[in-house]
Design an enzyme around this catalytic site. Structure first.
Site, short mmCIF file in Angstrom:
data_model
loop_
_atom_site.label_atom_id
_atom_site.label_comp_id
_atom_site.label_asym_id
_atom_site.label_seq_id
_atom_site.Cartn_x
_atom_site.Cartn_y
_atom_site.Cartn_z
N ASP A 229 101.20 53.32 25.00
CA ASP A 229 101.33 53.28 23.62
C ASP A 229 101.82 53.08 22.51
OD1 ASP A 229 100.69 56.07 25.99
OD2 ASP A 229 101.28 57.47 24.76
N LYS B 58 94.47 57.90 20.56
CA LYS B 58 96.10 59.40 20.40
C LYS B 58 96.50 59.34 18.89
CE LYS B 58 100.69 59.22 21.37
NZ LYS B 58 101.76 59.25 22.64
N LYS C 17 93.62 61.22 23.14
CA LYS C 17 94.84 62.30 23.34
C LYS C 17 95.54 62.48 21.87
CE LYS C 17 100.06 61.34 25.22
NZ LYS C 17 100.62 60.75 25.73
#
Lengths: 341, 476
Positions: free
Chosen positions: A152, A241, A277
């Site tokens: 991430d 995300k 996400k």
């Protein structure tokens, strides 16, 4: 390395072309987007649909701990919970992944074992992203070498907001390259030496999946959210995300709506599917179900799968478990009946 | 696949009587005649209740009651006292909003999501808004001491039964008039529930009278010699009849009639929100909206892209039980309206337009029509000219802003229009050129009690809502 499809081949050739492309995307009307998200939030998900949604939501959770005070023990405990969220009820699905800092990856990889729960690691000078590209690449390579299945990363919001899209693009491309593993489809062996001990936990792993954190709370407009989504997808993101969880506001329904529209349109134009996400601020079953409705009616049911949609959260898991038990037994157990981590 | 389980709102909360009389002078009375009719749930064709078709003599009683109340009580009350009643009514509506929403959906067929989230909040807001004006009329810019007109005869349609009642009754009472209101014959129930609310609020008898009935009752009401004001919302055809019948009398008239609004999308519009706006423009309330965006004018350079997005979006619309909280498209209000929609859409096909609907299961019982799109529509087609009043969208294209304006204005109607563009200057330019009472920019079908509403051309005259709405009920 670039995963650009032919139709977008020239887009990233210079900052000017990238800028022209991103600023040429259809705008987002804030009032309209907020209204649409609010309308979808009124969907009433009951009985069998609720039961289905709760299990789906559990299987989409990226169980997260990102604190300076994290300990190896805390990470192990979280991994145990990820693999078996409710020890009293084996029918509860496992969560999608655990999400930790790079130095906790090796321990997490060991703890989740062969359960199928993935290990995600934040990287690239998380959460601010304020460091040199070298440091970010090294940070990523360290986590990958330690066995992370997913990275991430955060984008350089300063560069993005100042209009230097090319810099953001190149950084994502570089981090994507650092996600490769030897033996992976496009591995280029960026893993540095000195991580041998961690490496043995992941002998057969492919490239780590790259989630690109846009930190929408700092992007100021929905137009920027759409542009950053496209920028990340063009540069090869496997997931986009919303947030680090360290900035307020974190994930919101309208921001996620805009990102879901982006992945939907990106697939229509390139054939490649990118996951979404939302992370941060998702605390209750009700919140989680609202996100599932949003996915269902925006990107479509293809995205209703842990491969393509995740919920970055931690406290939501216990509420999901509590609601699940309530649906099964008709009674609420007290919070003491669910482990904190 | 994520299937939403049925999530019906309970109908136990409403208490429908088997049969209703008329609400005259604060009492429930039987008709002097003996004509009755039944109102059905359009989603199931189940009979909900029997109601009275008021005779001419009944109307006469109601008008006399209203006259008496005007002269002896309501016309004498200071504005601040009238305001108290209106505030009280607004609060009771809020308290009973769930019940009223369910009742509205049962009788009208509209989805509970709309009656709950749009109709009822607006109904209460209208009463609150006009309650605020009641003691400030001298500051409305309509003269130093504007006077009430007297007795208002009000005839309302079936598409927003309680909301149209609020649009009519709230300003009338705030200005000091008394009213006789006739709800539509297919949707009398919420108006009858409102009669109970008037009693609950201790409104003096005769200030509000509700006479149910069909065309003949309406005719008797607007034609009654002792009426000072006629307010009508409905079809242009009936509007013309009313205008003829009151011509040459002292009666003041406002008419809010049909529409065939253009929803104009430019190539720089925020596409996803434009799609939402188009859907909300024509499929809101099954298209039973006089200001519905029934003509989509799309700039030719984005036609394919927009239509693809629109079709994808239409495929997610959920048609079915109006009481299900997840329903987007409810039932068509009546068999007669369904027949009208069918005949116009058939004409559309015959005239050569291409018809498209998403695959969507239609319930066996009740009156239903799937969301429908016509492409390749010419300005001369009936579906581009006549008001369909159903979930049917006609798509036309344009090349230049001037052509968009020309096409939009090329209609006998002029109630509303929508403009979708990210360019502010173009919005202002378009709004200036469009011959429509309401021009929405980057939104559609948004209502607010503070904003005047009304038409150009054959869409009627007079304004309702806002400060302008007071003028219709004052002698200025």
């Amino acid at each position: 390395m670039s995963t650009l499809t032919p139709s977008f081949a020239g887009v990233a050739s210079s900052n000017a072309t990238l800028r022209a492309f991103l600023q040429g995307l259809p705008g987002v009307d804030r009032v309209g987007a907020d209204q649409r998200a609010a309308m979808l939030a009124t969907r009433s998900i009951k009985t069998t649909a609720k039961a289905q949604a709760i299990d789906l939501a559990i299987s989409m959770v990226d169980l997260t701990t990102l604190e300076g005070a994290d300990t190896a023990g805390k990470v192990r405990a979280m991994c145990a919970k990820a693999v078996q969220p409710d020890p009293g009820d084996p029918s509860v699905p496992k969560v999608a992944a655990v999400c930790v800092y790079p130095d906790m990856v090796a321990g997490a990889v060991q703890a989740v074992g062969r359960s199928g729960v993935r290990v995600a690691s934040v990287a690239t000078a998380f959460p601010s992203g304020r460091s040199s590209l070298d440091v970010k690449v090294t940070d990523t390579a360290f986590a990958v070498a330690a066995g992370a299945d997913e990275i991430d990363m955060v984008i350089d919001r300063g560069a993005f907001l100042s209009g230097d899209y090319r810099k953001v693009f190149e950084e994502i491309v570089a981090i994507k390259a650092a996600c490769a593993r030897e033996g992976g489809p496009s591995g280029n062996g960026t893993a540095k030496s000195g991580n041998g001990a961690a490496k043995k936990g992941s002998p057969a792993k492919g490239d780590a999946h790259l989630k690109v954190i846009l930190e929408t709370g700092e992007l100021a407009t929905y137009d920027n959210v759409r542009r950053a989504s496209w920028l990340a997808m063009l540069a090869g993101a496997d997931f986009i995300k919303t947030s680090t969880g360290k900035v307020s506001p974190a994930a919101t329904l309208p921001v996620t709506l805009v990102m879901l529209e982006a992945v939907r349109d990106f697939r229509a134009q390139t054939g490649r599917m990118v996951g979404v996400k939302p992370a941060g601020g998702i605390r209750t079953t009700k919140d989680a179900v609202k996100y599932l409705v949003l996915v269902n009616e925006t990107a479509g049911p293809d995205w209703l799968d842990p491969e393509w949609f995740r919920l970055g959260a931690s406290s939501v898991l216990n509420d999901l478990l509590m609601q699940r038990q309530k649906m099964a037994t008709g009674r609420y157990a007290g919070p003491d009946y669910f482990t904190l981590d | 696949m994520f299937e939403y389980a049925p999530a019906p709102e309970s109908r136990d909360i409403v208490d429908i009587r088997p049969s209703y009389g008329l609400f005259i002078n604060g009492e429930w009375v039987d008709s002097l005649g003996d004509e009755r009719d039944k109102t059905v749930n359009p989603a199931s064709e189940e009979v909900l209740a029997e109601f009275t078709l008021a005779s001419e003599a009944d109307v006469d009683r109601a008008v006399s009651a209203a006259r008496k109340a005007y002269e002896s009580v309501w016309g004498q009350l200071p504005g601040r006292e009238r305001a108290k009643y209106l505030f009280r009514i607004a609060r009771i509506i809020q308290e009973r909003s769930r019940e009223l929403a369910v009742l509205e959906s049962l009788d009208n067929g509209k989805p509970i999501r709309e009656s709950r989230d749009v109709d009822l909040p607006l109904v209460a807001a209208h009463f609150f808004y006009y309650a605020g004006w009641a003691d400030k009329l001298e500051h409305a810019g309509l003269g130093a001491d504007p006077r009430a007109l007297g007795v208002a005869a009000q005839v309302i349609p079936w598409n927003f039964p309680l909301l149209m009642l609020a649009w009519k009754i709230a300003p009338a009472l705030a200005c000091g008039n008394t009213v006789v209101l006739k709800p539509a014959e297919t949707t009398p129930l919420t108006a009858l529930a409102f009669a109970e609310i008037c009693r609950q609020a201790d409104l003096p008898p005769g200030v509000v009278n509700i006479v149910t009935g069909a065309g003949a009752t309406g005719q008797a009401l607007v034609g009654h010699p002792d009426v000072d004001k006629v307010a009508f919302t409905g079809s242009t055809e009936v509007g013309r009849m009313i205008a003829r019948s009151v011509a040459g009398t002292r009666k003041k008239v406002t008419l809010e009639l049909g529409g065939k609004a253009a929803n104009i999308v430019f190539d720089d519009a925020a596409l996803d929100q434009a799609v939402e706006g188009i859907v909300n423009g024509i499929f809101f309330n099954q298209g039973h909206v006089c200001c519905a965006g029934s003509r989509l004018l799309v700039q030719e350079s984005i036609e394919t892209e927009l239509l693809d997005a629109l079709k994808r979006r239409l495929s997610t619309l959920r048609l079915g039980d109006p009481l299900d909280k997840n329903t987007d498209i409810g039932a068509i209000n009546s068999a007669a309206q369904l027949a009208k929609i069918r005949s116009l859409t058939e004409a559309g096909e015959q005239e050569g337009a291409e018809r498209w609907s998403p695959s969507c299961p239609i319930p066996d019982k009740g009156y239903w029509f799937p969301p429908t799109l016509f492409t390749g529509v010419a300005q001369s087609h009936r579906i581009a000219r006549e008001e369909i009043f159903g979930p049917v969208l006609s798509v036309l294209t344009f090349r230049t802003p001037a052509e968009a304006v020309e096409k939009a204005n090329n209609s006998p109607y002029g109630l509303s229009a929508g403009v979708w563009t990210e360019k502010g200057s173009r919005i202002l330019w378009m709004a200036d050129k469009l011959r429509a009472g309401v021009v929405w920019a980057n939104t559609f079908n948004r209502f607010d009690p503070t904003s005047p509403f009304g038409g150009y051309k054959e869409s009627g005259y007079g304004r309702e809502g806002g400060r302008h709405g007071l003028e219709a009920y004052l002698d200025v």
